[in-house]
Motif scaffolding. Structure first.
Motif, short mmCIF file in Angstrom:
data_model
loop_
_atom_site.label_atom_id
_atom_site.label_comp_id
_atom_site.label_asym_id
_atom_site.label_seq_id
_atom_site.Cartn_x
_atom_site.Cartn_y
_atom_site.Cartn_z
N MET A 3 -0.57 13.81 -5.46
CA MET A 3 0.42 14.08 -4.23
C MET A 3 1.89 14.36 -5.03
SD MET A 3 0.10 11.39 -1.44
CE MET A 3 1.00 11.94 -0.04
N SER A 4 2.64 15.53 -4.37
CA SER A 4 4.04 15.55 -5.15
C SER A 4 5.16 15.07 -4.27
CB SER A 4 4.22 17.13 -5.19
OG SER A 4 3.53 17.80 -6.25
N PHE A 5 6.38 14.80 -4.62
CA PHE A 5 7.28 14.38 -3.86
C PHE A 5 7.26 12.97 -3.34
CE2 PHE A 5 7.50 19.09 -3.96
CZ PHE A 5 8.59 19.29 -5.06
N ILE A 6 6.50 12.15 -3.91
CA ILE A 6 6.27 10.80 -3.04
C ILE A 6 6.45 9.62 -3.81
CG2 ILE A 6 4.30 11.68 -1.43
CD1 ILE A 6 2.97 10.04 -4.48
N ASP A 7 6.50 8.49 -3.42
CA ASP A 7 6.54 7.24 -3.94
C ASP A 7 5.33 6.31 -3.69
OD1 ASP A 7 7.24 6.11 -1.70
OD2 ASP A 7 9.21 6.10 -1.86
N ARG A 8 5.37 5.28 -4.28
CA ARG A 8 4.27 4.35 -4.16
C ARG A 8 3.83 3.98 -2.61
NH1 ARG A 8 5.49 -0.45 -8.43
NH2 ARG A 8 7.85 0.59 -8.20
N GLU A 9 4.95 3.83 -1.85
CA GLU A 9 4.79 3.54 -0.31
C GLU A 9 3.92 4.73 0.23
OE1 GLU A 9 5.20 0.82 0.90
OE2 GLU A 9 6.68 -0.19 -0.66
N ASP A 10 4.13 5.75 -0.02
CA ASP A 10 3.39 7.00 0.37
C ASP A 10 1.90 6.80 0.10
OD1 ASP A 10 5.39 8.64 1.54
OD2 ASP A 10 6.04 8.42 -0.41
N ILE A 11 1.43 6.49 -0.95
CA ILE A 11 0.23 6.19 -1.57
C ILE A 11 -0.44 5.28 -0.63
CG2 ILE A 11 -1.56 5.57 -3.44
CD1 ILE A 11 -0.32 8.31 -3.85
N TYR A 12 0.43 4.07 -0.67
CA TYR A 12 -0.28 3.06 0.00
C TYR A 12 -0.66 3.23 1.53
CZ TYR A 12 1.96 0.18 -3.77
OH TYR A 12 2.52 -0.35 -4.91
N GLN A 13 0.36 4.00 2.26
CA GLN A 13 -0.07 4.44 3.72
C GLN A 13 -1.26 5.33 3.87
OE1 GLN A 13 2.94 6.31 5.71
NE2 GLN A 13 4.24 4.54 5.88
N LEU A 14 -1.34 6.39 2.73
CA LEU A 14 -2.40 7.24 2.69
C LEU A 14 -3.62 6.69 2.75
CD1 LEU A 14 -3.33 10.46 2.57
CD2 LEU A 14 -3.38 9.96 0.06
N ILE A 15 -3.79 5.73 1.75
CA ILE A 15 -5.07 5.12 1.37
C ILE A 15 -5.54 4.04 2.66
CG2 ILE A 15 -6.36 3.67 -0.31
CD1 ILE A 15 -6.00 6.54 -1.05
N GLU A 16 -4.42 3.17 2.89
CA GLU A 16 -4.75 2.42 4.03
C GLU A 16 -5.47 3.37 5.21
OE1 GLU A 16 -0.96 0.20 4.57
OE2 GLU A 16 -1.31 -1.00 2.54
N GLY A 17 -4.74 4.73 5.64
CA GLY A 17 -5.10 5.22 6.63
C GLY A 17 -6.63 5.63 6.50
N LEU A 18 -7.05 5.99 4.99
CA LEU A 18 -8.19 6.56 4.74
C LEU A 18 -9.13 5.38 4.99
CD1 LEU A 18 -10.29 8.51 3.54
CD2 LEU A 18 -9.32 7.78 1.05
N LEU A 19 -8.87 4.17 4.35
CA LEU A 19 -9.80 3.11 4.39
C LEU A 19 -10.13 2.67 5.76
CD1 LEU A 19 -8.90 1.38 1.37
CD2 LEU A 19 -10.89 2.53 1.50
N LYS A 20 -9.06 2.78 6.56
CA LYS A 20 -9.31 2.52 8.21
C LYS A 20 -10.20 3.35 8.73
CE LYS A 20 -5.36 0.91 11.21
NZ LYS A 20 -5.66 -0.18 11.34
#
Ligand code: ASP
Length: 604
Positions: A244-261
């Motif tokens: 992903m572009s224009f993001i920081d670590r928090e964005d990745i955490y959120q995305l993956i938490e949503g995916l695993l959920k």
């Protein structure tokens, strides 16, 4: 008559209907002249009944001759099973089909192993299962694994699409970039003497896609590593690869938490609580002795470096004087460990270069140990209070440099947990999943043999902004913007925020990792160039798809969730690959084999 229902569909409400089922002969029983055959298809099984008084003789004889795994089509009427013969274990257990017509679509020879036995995996050697993989996959347990895999792949695609990601395929004929794992090479026929490599991951392409303005990329990607296979590795495996572009670590955490959920809900109908805990690399090592901690149980490491700094026990005080640490764990209730188990633990410590393993067994109100005689009252009091020592406990020590001491006890902690589980003293529910993010990894690790730094993750990982200044002066203390996602002690995936400034990337390659400039140019020149034309800040992650499915299916082996896996020797027993090729093919590829004929890979 065409198939009207699948074999998991009929219920008492279908009573009296004439139906047609197709599938395989799963199991049969002959009872007092009446034959009962379970027909199985992908969805489940249904009991069919052949009563000589209702059937033409010829049809009955045909049924009597059916062997396991013949393929049939049957027609008949649904009826409710007589009381006492209901099978509550299967969804169709209340009904049966009284057969009036039977068509044998294909015969089956006697199988190398039974398909109808749920315990096959434990009884039949895996090589036989792999050779006859099509039969192994017919087993309902394996069929379920394939289904979970397919459902999770679909859920992943839907979720990623909802989040605005594009699925982009990247080449599997890539360029050799020797680094980390060994690569598979593919000779080029039209470019004599030149080779492609199969990608270890789409890392470089996905970063290039960010430069290309894709902004959100994902792929369920096949990756290849030519490693000596360890127990649960495969030469080709699948990753959910994300950038992903224009993001920081928090964005990745959120995305993956949503995916695993989403994935856990889809596969197990379980609600995974988010956000996940976060733990630093340092804390993970200090408390659990490993960077992918299983946090479903305690047995945590405690530090006694200060307490033993002045100890009369020389092994401890000299370690501390040399900059090392003293750590211990209390394996509660494990004073009963056998000599064999103690030897295994000692061996573990020795594998890390320790001379032995110091321990205390608390039995009969006494601390039984060759070393306690050196301990002062204050040292003993510190041990008791920090570790909560009680009758029946086993205390184990590691005195070494920090990382080694942590890792020794980390391994021993897991081993003790296994013993405690087997003894029924540690109970972990099968449906418990402890997710956590491990963060703040060191950007670099030191290779003593080669006397140089190498990337803990990969060379594209960005340093934490505050630490960039120390890259050249104090590399050890530079933290990377790297994160791992861990569940129940298994690393599910990892990724990082990347370097997007060409000068910083060049500095890391050449000055920190000391890759000669010509080599940097050869291997990564195109990337460094691409970054000069407006590379956005970006980051990503990859999840091990096979491992995730294995966890969801509750199987310890990723081979059970891959349709056609390779053996530990990298062979496919069903198709006999790899295999020798003809001299003509070799000539076309400009390859001259140096391997004596008899040593070419046997065709098995
Ligand atoms: N390419 C990395 C890997 O395969 C993951 C990532 O950094 O996105 O481990």
């Amino acid at each position: 008559m065409k198939r009207t229902h699948h074999c998991n569909e009929l219920r008492p409400e279908h009573l009296g209907q004439t139906v047609s089922l197709t599938g395989w002969v799963h199991s049969r029983r002959d009872l007092g002249g009446v034959i009962f055959i379970d027909i199985r298809d992908r969805e489940g099984r249904t009991q069919t009944v052949y009563d000589p008084s209702d059937l033409p003789r010829e049809t009955f004889d045909q049924a009597a001759a059916l062997r396991s795994e013949c393929v049939v089509r049957v027609t008949g009427k649904v009826r409710v099973r007589p009381a006492g013969t209901i099978n509550p274990k299967i969804p169709t257990g209340e009904i049966e089909v009284a057969v009036s017509g039977l068509e044998v679509l294909n015969q089956a020879e006697v199988l190398p192993f039974p398909v109808d036995d749920p315990e096959v995996a434990g009884k039949v050697n895996e090589e036989l299962r792999l050779k006859y993989r099509y039969l192994d996959l017919r087993r309902p347990e394996m069929g379920r694994n394939l289904r979970v895999r397919s459902k999770v792949a679909t859920a992943t695609r839907m979720y990623m699409d909802e989040q605005g990601f594009l699925e982009v395929e990247t080449p599997t004929l890539f360029k050799s970039t020797p680094e980390g794992a060994r690569e598979f090479l593919v000779p080029s026929r039209i470019n004599p003497g030149q080779f492609y490599a199969l990608p270890q991951s789409p890392q470089q392409f996905k970063q290039i896609l960010m430069v290309a303005g894709v902004e959100r990329y994902f792929q369920i990607a096949r990756c290849y590593r030519d490693e000596d296979l360890r127990a649960d590795r495969q030469p080709e495996f699948t990753q959910v690869d994300i950038e992903m572009s224009f993001i920081d670590r928090e964005d990745i955490y959120q995305l993956i938490e949503g995916l695993l959920k989403r994935v856990w809900k889809t596969a197990l109908d379980q609600d995974v609580p988010t956000p996940f805990r976060r733990i630093s690399f340092q804390e993970a090592l200090n408390r659990y002795g490993i960077d992918k901690p299983d946090t479903r149980f305690g047995l945590e490491l405690a530090d006694f470096t200060e307490e033993f700094r002045e100890s009369a026990f020389r092994v401890f005080n000299s370690t501390v004087a040399n900059g090392g640490v003293v750590k211990a764990i209390n394996a509660k209730g494990l004073a009963c460990a056998t000599q064999g188990q103690m030897d295994t633990m000692t061996e573990t410590a020795k594998n890390f270069g320790a001379k032995g393993l110091a321990f205390i067994k608390v039995e009969g109100g006494e601390w039984k140990s060759p070393i306690v005689k050196f301990f002062s009252a204050a040292e003993k009091a510190a041990l008791t209070s920090k570790l909560g020592i009680e009758e029946g406990d086993l205390v184990l020590f590691a005195a070494d440099q920090w990382l080694n001491a942590c890792e020794i006890l980390g391994k021993i902690r897991l081993y003790c947990a296994e013993i405690l589980k087997a003894q029924g003293k540690l109970n972990i529910p099968a449906n418990r999943f402890d997710f956590l993010w491990v963060v703040d990894f060191p950007l670099l690790s030191f290779d003593k043999e080669q006397n140089r730094w190498y990337s803990s993750h990969h060379p594209f990982t960005a340093p934490v902004a505050d630490d960039i200044g120390f890259l050249k002066t104090d590399p050890k203390h530079v933290r990377g913007q790297h994160y791992d996602i861990v569940v129940n002690g298994v690393e599910l995936g990892g990724g990082s925020i990347r370097i997007h400034q060409p000068e910083l990337q060049k500095t890391v390659f050449e000055e920190v990792l000391q890759i000669p400039p010509e080599e940097t140019q050869l291997r990564f020149g195109y990337m460094l160039e691409a970054f000069k034309y407006g590379a956005p800040p970006h980051g990503g992650i990859a999840l091990g798809f096979d491992r995730m499915i294995a966890i969801l299916c509750g199987t310890p082996s990723i081979r059970d969730v891959i349709a056609f896996p390779k053996t530990a020797k990298g062979t496919c027993l069903m198709t006999d690959s790899p295999s020798a090729v003809s001299p003509r093919q070799l000539r076309d590829l400009h390859i001259d084999l140096k391997v004596p004929k008899k040593e070419t890979p046997p065709a098995n």
